[in-house]
Scaffold this motif. Structure first.
Motif, PDB file in Angstrom:
ATOM      1  N   LEU A  62       0.895  -1.089  -0.091  1.00 16.52           N
ATOM      2  CA  LEU A  62      -0.123   0.119   0.128  1.00 16.52           C
ATOM      3  C   LEU A  62       0.931   1.330  -0.199  1.00 16.52           C
ATOM      4  O   LEU A  62       0.536   2.365   0.228  1.00 16.52           O
ATOM      5  CB  LEU A  62      -1.028  -0.009   1.230  1.00 16.52           C
ATOM      6  CG  LEU A  62      -2.044  -1.277   1.075  1.00 16.52           C
ATOM      7  CD1 LEU A  62      -2.907  -1.033   2.566  1.00 16.52           C
ATOM      8  CD2 LEU A  62      -2.909  -0.908  -0.108  1.00 16.52           C
ATOM      9  N   LYS A  66       1.929   7.270  -1.760  1.00 16.27           N
ATOM     10  CA  LYS A  66       1.518   7.597  -0.477  1.00 16.27           C
ATOM     11  C   LYS A  66       2.371   8.016   0.421  1.00 16.27           C
ATOM     12  O   LYS A  66       3.577   7.445   0.586  1.00 16.27           O
ATOM     13  CB  LYS A  66       0.654   6.474   0.265  1.00 16.27           C
ATOM     14  CG  LYS A  66      -0.626   5.775  -0.709  1.00 16.27           C
ATOM     15  CD  LYS A  66      -1.644   7.039  -0.842  1.00 16.27           C
ATOM     16  CE  LYS A  66      -2.859   6.151  -1.652  1.00 16.27           C
ATOM     17  NZ  LYS A  66      -3.670   7.284  -2.205  1.00 16.27           N
ATOM     18  N   GLU A  70      -0.284   8.242   5.526  1.00 23.97           N
ATOM     19  CA  GLU A  70      -1.280   7.574   4.933  1.00 23.97           C
ATOM     20  C   GLU A  70      -1.214   6.126   4.499  1.00 23.97           C
ATOM     21  O   GLU A  70      -2.360   5.174   4.619  1.00 23.97           O
ATOM     22  CB  GLU A  70      -1.510   8.279   3.380  1.00 23.97           C
ATOM     23  CG  GLU A  70      -2.751   7.738   2.590  1.00 23.97           C
ATOM     24  CD  GLU A  70      -4.074   8.014   3.081  1.00 23.97           C
ATOM     25  OE1 GLU A  70      -5.074   7.602   2.774  1.00 23.97           O
ATOM     26  OE2 GLU A  70      -4.371   8.663   4.310  1.00 23.97           O
ATOM     27  N   ASN A  71       0.109   5.715   4.103  1.00 25.00           N
ATOM     28  CA  ASN A  71       0.306   4.350   4.092  1.00 25.00           C
ATOM     29  C   ASN A  71      -0.071   3.665   5.443  1.00 25.00           C
ATOM     30  O   ASN A  71      -0.809   2.699   5.436  1.00 25.00           O
ATOM     31  CB  ASN A  71       1.676   4.239   3.834  1.00 25.00           C
ATOM     32  CG  ASN A  71       2.314   2.823   3.523  1.00 25.00           C
ATOM     33  OD1 ASN A  71       3.670   2.750   3.482  1.00 25.00           O
ATOM     34  ND2 ASN A  71       1.641   1.853   3.202  1.00 25.00           N
ATOM     35  N   LEU A  74      -3.750   3.420   6.006  1.00 22.49           N
ATOM     36  CA  LEU A  74      -4.481   2.287   5.019  1.00 22.49           C
ATOM     37  C   LEU A  74      -4.247   0.850   5.539  1.00 22.49           C
ATOM     38  O   LEU A  74      -5.178   0.125   5.548  1.00 22.49           O
ATOM     39  CB  LEU A  74      -4.037   2.497   3.726  1.00 22.49           C
ATOM     40  CG  LEU A  74      -4.529   3.684   2.969  1.00 22.49           C
ATOM     41  CD1 LEU A  74      -3.831   3.931   1.575  1.00 22.49           C
ATOM     42  CD2 LEU A  74      -5.978   3.889   2.846  1.00 22.49           C
ATOM     43  N   HIS A  87      -6.818   2.661  -2.261  1.00 18.37           N
ATOM     44  CA  HIS A  87      -5.801   2.633  -2.977  1.00 18.37           C
ATOM     45  C   HIS A  87      -5.926   2.264  -4.585  1.00 18.37           C
ATOM     46  O   HIS A  87      -7.162   1.874  -4.786  1.00 18.37           O
ATOM     47  CB  HIS A  87      -4.420   1.867  -2.690  1.00 18.37           C
ATOM     48  CG  HIS A  87      -3.198   2.291  -2.946  1.00 18.37           C
ATOM     49  ND1 HIS A  87      -2.966   2.494  -4.091  1.00 18.37           N
ATOM     50  CD2 HIS A  87      -2.230   2.684  -1.896  1.00 18.37           C
ATOM     51  CE1 HIS A  87      -1.648   3.010  -3.973  1.00 18.37           C
ATOM     52  NE2 HIS A  87      -0.916   3.109  -2.804  1.00 18.37           N
ATOM     53  N   ALA A  91      -2.466  -2.414  -5.963  1.00 18.86           N
ATOM     54  CA  ALA A  91      -2.057  -2.099  -4.625  1.00 18.86           C
ATOM     55  C   ALA A  91      -2.890  -3.036  -3.622  1.00 18.86           C
ATOM     56  O   ALA A  91      -2.553  -3.966  -3.006  1.00 18.86           O
ATOM     57  CB  ALA A  91      -1.739  -0.752  -3.991  1.00 18.86           C
TER      58      ALA A  91
END
Length: 192
Positions: A62, A66, A70-71, A74, A87, A91
């Motif tokens: 992911l 990003k 944010e990674n 998520l 995403h 991904a």
């Protein structure tokens, strides 16, 4: 874009630029950079219920395009909800396969950034893996490319830069992932 087959002089200059960026880092930047993958590893353990391999795999899957915050959001959301969202399809498919039990090394592109990102998070003391992202590239070439393509999808170019980070790490006396992380922190905070 740098040539896939650089001259020895260019290679030496890339290594020198990496070492100089390391030397320009403050002691605080060095501390945070050295700890970066260990902290990411702990987060991978936390979100996955103690399975660093799965947590690191989902984080890596992911990660494309990003910011780290944010990674993380998520990936944590994916583990909480039982499926990845937010995403691009590729991904999400990779993250969901890993969450379903697939080995990340069979799902991720292991010879490029995403695969190496997984390896560095899964084992922060890995002595060979190094993540070459746009910042690592820009550090080595001493130029900020902005939104321009760096050609890091070309295995030869990626490996050239990874080898330069390994050579710089050997000169510094540190593992490549920590050199990459410290120089990344110093590069990101260059104007701060």
């Amino acid at each position: 874009m740098i040539p896939v087959k650089s001259t020895e002089e260019q290679r030496v200059d890339y290594i020198r630029a990496i070492v100089e960026k390391w030397e320009s880092a403050t002691s605080d930047q060095k501390r945070r950079g050295r700890d970066w993958y260990a902290i990411a590893h702990e987060f991978a353990l936390e979100i996955s219920g103690g399975d660093a391999k799965r947590g690191a795999g989902v984080l890596a899957a992911l990660s494309a395009n990003k910011p780290w915050s944010e990674n993380c959001r998520l990936a944590q959301k994916a583990f909480t909800e039982g499926f990845a969202s937010g995403h691009v399809r590729d991904a999400l498919t990779k993250a969901n396969r890993i969450m379903a039990g697939a080995d990340p090394s069979e799902v991720l592109p292991m010879k490029l950034k995403t695969g190496y990102f997984y390896l560095c998070i899964e084992d922060p003391e890995n002595t060979e893996s190094v993540v070459i992202d746009r910042h690592a590239h820009d550090i080595a070439v001493r130029r900020i490319y902005g939104q321009r393509d760096r050609g890091l999808g070309a295995l030869g170019r990626y490996n050239l830069l990874a080898d330069c980070y390994r050579a710089a790490a050997q000169q510094i006396g540190e593992i490549p992932s920590k050199v990459q992380a410290v120089t990344w922190v110093a590069h990101i905070e260059r104007g701060s």
